[in-house]
Design a protein around this motif. Structure first.
Motif, PDB file in Angstrom:
ATOM      1  N   VAL A   1       0.943  -1.212   0.299  1.00  0.00           N
ATOM      2  CA  VAL A   1       0.015  -0.279   0.064  1.00  0.00           C
ATOM      3  C   VAL A   1       0.862   1.271  -0.257  1.00  0.00           C
ATOM      4  O   VAL A   1       0.161   2.986  -0.466  1.00  0.00           O
ATOM      5  CB  VAL A   1      -1.103  -0.012   1.093  1.00  0.00           C
ATOM      6  CG1 VAL A   1      -1.924  -1.845   0.956  1.00  0.00           C
ATOM      7  CG2 VAL A   1      -0.478  -0.323   2.433  1.00  0.00           C
ATOM      8  N   GLY A   2       1.933   1.306   0.517  1.00  0.00           N
ATOM      9  CA  GLY A   2       2.218   2.311   0.297  1.00  0.00           C
ATOM     10  C   GLY A   2       4.290   2.056   1.040  1.00  0.00           C
ATOM     11  O   GLY A   2       4.749   3.349   1.301  1.00  0.00           O
ATOM     12  N   GLY A   3       5.043   1.093  -0.350  1.00  0.00           N
ATOM     13  CA  GLY A   3       6.239   1.382   0.164  1.00  0.00           C
ATOM     14  C   GLY A   3       7.049   1.343   1.415  1.00  0.00           C
ATOM     15  O   GLY A   3       8.070   1.232   1.194  1.00  0.00           O
ATOM     16  N   GLY A   4       6.483   0.142   1.527  1.00  0.00           N
ATOM     17  CA  GLY A   4       7.105  -0.021   3.274  1.00  0.00           C
ATOM     18  C   GLY A   4       6.883   1.131   4.295  1.00  0.00           C
ATOM     19  O   GLY A   4       7.377   0.491   5.264  1.00  0.00           O
ATOM     20  N   ASP A   5       6.123   2.205   3.911  1.00  0.00           N
ATOM     21  CA  ASP A   5       5.563   3.037   5.421  1.00  0.00           C
ATOM     22  C   ASP A   5       4.329   2.343   6.018  1.00  0.00           C
ATOM     23  O   ASP A   5       3.378   2.588   5.689  1.00  0.00           O
ATOM     24  CB  ASP A   5       4.851   4.247   4.598  1.00  0.00           C
ATOM     25  CG  ASP A   5       4.766   5.017   5.560  1.00  0.00           C
ATOM     26  OD1 ASP A   5       5.222   5.056   6.812  1.00  0.00           O
ATOM     27  OD2 ASP A   5       4.316   5.754   5.625  1.00  0.00           O
ATOM     28  N   SER A   6       4.724   1.419   7.434  1.00  0.00           N
ATOM     29  CA  SER A   6       3.678   0.990   7.809  1.00  0.00           C
ATOM     30  C   SER A   6       3.359   2.182   9.085  1.00  0.00           C
ATOM     31  O   SER A   6       1.962   1.224   9.683  1.00  0.00           O
ATOM     32  CB  SER A   6       4.508  -0.119   9.081  1.00  0.00           C
ATOM     33  OG  SER A   6       5.478   0.094   9.632  1.00  0.00           O
ATOM     34  N   SER A   7       3.128   2.803   9.221  1.00  0.00           N
ATOM     35  CA  SER A   7       2.801   4.127   9.964  1.00  0.00           C
ATOM     36  C   SER A   7       1.442   4.400   9.016  1.00  0.00           C
ATOM     37  O   SER A   7       0.725   4.607   9.979  1.00  0.00           O
ATOM     38  CB  SER A   7       3.527   5.795  10.077  1.00  0.00           C
ATOM     39  OG  SER A   7       3.998   6.299   9.262  1.00  0.00           O
ATOM     40  N   ARG A   8       0.848   3.656   7.986  1.00  0.00           N
ATOM     41  CA  ARG A   8      -0.413   4.180   7.286  1.00  0.00           C
ATOM     42  C   ARG A   8      -1.333   2.961   7.807  1.00  0.00           C
ATOM     43  O   ARG A   8      -2.100   2.891   7.586  1.00  0.00           O
ATOM     44  CB  ARG A   8      -0.281   3.934   6.326  1.00  0.00           C
ATOM     45  CG  ARG A   8       1.097   5.406   5.494  1.00  0.00           C
ATOM     46  CD  ARG A   8       0.633   5.776   4.275  1.00  0.00           C
ATOM     47  NE  ARG A   8      -0.764   5.056   3.394  1.00  0.00           N
ATOM     48  CZ  ARG A   8      -1.313   4.593   2.240  1.00  0.00           C
ATOM     49  NH1 ARG A   8      -0.023   4.404   2.142  1.00  0.00           N
ATOM     50  NH2 ARG A   8      -2.206   4.245   1.438  1.00  0.00           N
ATOM     51  N   LEU A   9      -0.688   1.876   8.540  1.00  0.00           N
ATOM     52  CA  LEU A   9      -1.627   1.006   8.564  1.00  0.00           C
ATOM     53  C   LEU A   9      -1.349   0.327  10.381  1.00  0.00           C
ATOM     54  O   LEU A   9      -0.660   1.467  11.427  1.00  0.00           O
ATOM     55  CB  LEU A   9      -0.481  -0.585   8.413  1.00  0.00           C
ATOM     56  CG  LEU A   9      -0.653  -0.812   6.768  1.00  0.00           C
ATOM     57  CD1 LEU A   9       0.321  -1.861   7.039  1.00  0.00           C
ATOM     58  CD2 LEU A   9      -1.437  -0.701   6.055  1.00  0.00           C
ATOM     59  N   ALA A  10      -2.604   0.535  11.247  1.00  0.00           N
ATOM     60  CA  ALA A  10      -2.969  -0.116  12.818  1.00  0.00           C
ATOM     61  C   ALA A  10      -3.940  -1.558  13.092  1.00  0.00           C
ATOM     62  O   ALA A  10      -4.548  -1.793  11.814  1.00  0.00           O
ATOM     63  CB  ALA A  10      -3.624   1.069  13.552  1.00  0.00           C
ATOM     64  N   ARG A  11      -3.615  -2.251  13.788  1.00  0.00           N
ATOM     65  CA  ARG A  11      -3.937  -3.695  13.895  1.00  0.00           C
ATOM     66  C   ARG A  11      -4.280  -3.115  15.293  1.00  0.00           C
ATOM     67  O   ARG A  11      -4.831  -2.848  15.639  1.00  0.00           O
ATOM     68  CB  ARG A  11      -3.111  -4.565  13.958  1.00  0.00           C
ATOM     69  CG  ARG A  11      -1.905  -4.416  13.426  1.00  0.00           C
ATOM     70  CD  ARG A  11      -0.788  -5.827  14.411  1.00  0.00           C
ATOM     71  NE  ARG A  11      -1.715  -6.372  15.705  1.00  0.00           N
ATOM     72  CZ  ARG A  11      -1.408  -6.277  16.506  1.00  0.00           C
ATOM     73  NH1 ARG A  11      -0.223  -7.494  16.669  1.00  0.00           N
ATOM     74  NH2 ARG A  11      -2.002  -6.773  17.794  1.00  0.00           N
ATOM     75  N   THR A  12      -6.368  -3.869  14.749  1.00  0.00           N
ATOM     76  CA  THR A  12      -7.274  -4.064  15.898  1.00  0.00           C
ATOM     77  C   THR A  12      -7.862  -2.809  16.173  1.00  0.00           C
ATOM     78  O   THR A  12      -7.445  -2.014  17.536  1.00  0.00           O
ATOM     79  CB  THR A  12      -6.625  -4.838  17.201  1.00  0.00           C
ATOM     80  OG1 THR A  12      -5.626  -5.998  16.822  1.00  0.00           O
ATOM     81  CG2 THR A  12      -7.674  -5.629  18.266  1.00  0.00           C
ATOM     82  N   VAL A  13      -7.911  -2.273  15.353  1.00  0.00           N
ATOM     83  CA  VAL A  13      -8.860  -0.957  15.326  1.00  0.00           C
ATOM     84  C   VAL A  13     -10.780  -1.120  16.208  1.00  0.00           C
ATOM     85  O   VAL A  13     -11.602  -1.974  15.023  1.00  0.00           O
ATOM     86  CB  VAL A  13      -9.001   0.019  14.237  1.00  0.00           C
ATOM     87  CG1 VAL A  13      -9.512   0.549  13.987  1.00  0.00           C
ATOM     88  CG2 VAL A  13      -6.929  -0.436  13.431  1.00  0.00           C
ATOM     89  N   LEU A  14     -10.268  -0.051  16.745  1.00  0.00           N
ATOM     90  CA  LEU A  14     -12.227  -0.293  17.585  1.00  0.00           C
ATOM     91  C   LEU A  14     -13.144   0.531  16.515  1.00  0.00           C
ATOM     92  O   LEU A  14     -12.430   2.470  17.136  1.00  0.00           O
ATOM     93  CB  LEU A  14     -11.674   0.136  18.726  1.00  0.00           C
ATOM     94  CG  LEU A  14     -11.223  -0.673  20.174  1.00  0.00           C
ATOM     95  CD1 LEU A  14     -10.659  -0.246  21.566  1.00  0.00           C
ATOM     96  CD2 LEU A  14     -11.620  -2.452  19.820  1.00  0.00           C
ATOM     97  N   LEU A  15     -13.886   0.528  16.527  1.00  0.00           N
ATOM     98  CA  LEU A  15     -14.868   2.191  15.494  1.00  0.00           C
ATOM     99  C   LEU A  15     -15.627   2.241  16.512  1.00  0.00           C
ATOM    100  O   LEU A  15     -16.381   1.542  17.252  1.00  0.00           O
ATOM    101  CB  LEU A  15     -15.850   1.288  14.757  1.00  0.00           C
ATOM    102  CG  LEU A  15     -14.873   0.721  13.314  1.00  0.00           C
ATOM    103  CD1 LEU A  15     -15.901  -0.250  12.404  1.00  0.00           C
ATOM    104  CD2 LEU A  15     -14.243   1.250  12.583  1.00  0.00           C
ATOM    105  N   ALA A  16     -14.804   3.563  17.269  1.00  0.00           N
ATOM    106  CA  ALA A  16     -15.829   4.511  18.124  1.00  0.00           C
ATOM    107  C   ALA A  16     -17.583   4.523  17.789  1.00  0.00           C
ATOM    108  O   ALA A  16     -17.811   3.865  18.962  1.00  0.00           O
ATOM    109  CB  ALA A  16     -15.222   5.699  18.660  1.00  0.00           C
ATOM    110  N   ALA A  17     -17.577   4.382  16.689  1.00  0.00           N
ATOM    111  CA  ALA A  17     -19.588   4.840  16.815  1.00  0.00           C
ATOM    112  C   ALA A  17     -20.292   3.561  17.084  1.00  0.00           C
ATOM    113  O   ALA A  17     -21.266   3.251  17.448  1.00  0.00           O
ATOM    114  CB  ALA A  17     -19.506   5.712  15.437  1.00  0.00           C
TER     115      ALA A  17
END
Length: 178
Positions: free
Chosen positions: A57-73
């Motif tokens: 997705v972006g040339g190895g930039d893992s700062s654009r990824l997150a694991r186990t994301v809770l959707l606040a709503a």
């Protein structure tokens, strides 16, 4: 009692997402921390997919990824926890998601276990179909990753990246109007 409340909150949120005339959610948001069970196979695979997916997705930039994301709503329920989230930028990873926020530039990656499919392994079970439908209705692009396929490809990094690339491009396609 708490199990019944969790199921009612799930129903309330489902009605809010599915029915235009529903004026919910009616139940107040929980303020207490309650642990949510998570399939550890999914958690491990999500961790192992961070680097190859970052390359896709972006040339190895893992700062654009997150694991186990809770959707606040949405209620704190395993159906509404996103295994991996792909953000358009690092700054976007700091935003919160909700019913009425613009989520269209984010891609929710769902790792699907064999139990999420029928016995043929081709069709998703009802709860997972609902999960995908609700995420799309909230504006997310949804990328589906089969656990069995991904585990087989882990020993072949190039083929794994090709598989992830195909799944990512499929998720980026505009929705078809039926």
């Amino acid at each position: 009692m708490s199990q019944s409340r969790a199921e009612l909150k799930l129903f309330d949120s489902t009605m809010n997402l599915s029915c235009k005339g529903y004026e919910g959610p009616m139940l107040p948001k929980d303020k207490n921390y309650t642990p949510v069970p998570q399939d550890q196979r999914v958690a491990r695979l999500s961790s192992r997919l961070l680097a190859p997916l970052a390359d896709v997705v972006g040339g190895g930039d893992s700062s654009r990824l997150a694991r186990t994301v809770l959707l606040a709503a949405l209620p704190l329920h395993p159906l509404f926890i996103v295994d991996l989230m792909v953000y358009p930028s690092h700054a976007a990873s700091l935003l919160r998601f909700g019913f009425h926020t613009n989520n269209s530039s984010n891609t929710a990656v769902l790792v699907l276990t064999p139990e999420h499919y029928d016995r043929t392994g081709e069709h998703l079970m009802g709860s997972q179909v609902m999960r995908v439908r609700h995420l799309k209705r909230m504006g997310f692009k949804v990328m589906l990753v089969k656990m069995t396929e991904t585990n087989k490809l882990m020993v072949h990094p190039r083929e794994l990246k090709e598989y992830l690339q195909r799944q990512y491009l499929e998720a980026q396609k505009p929705p078809t109007v039926a």
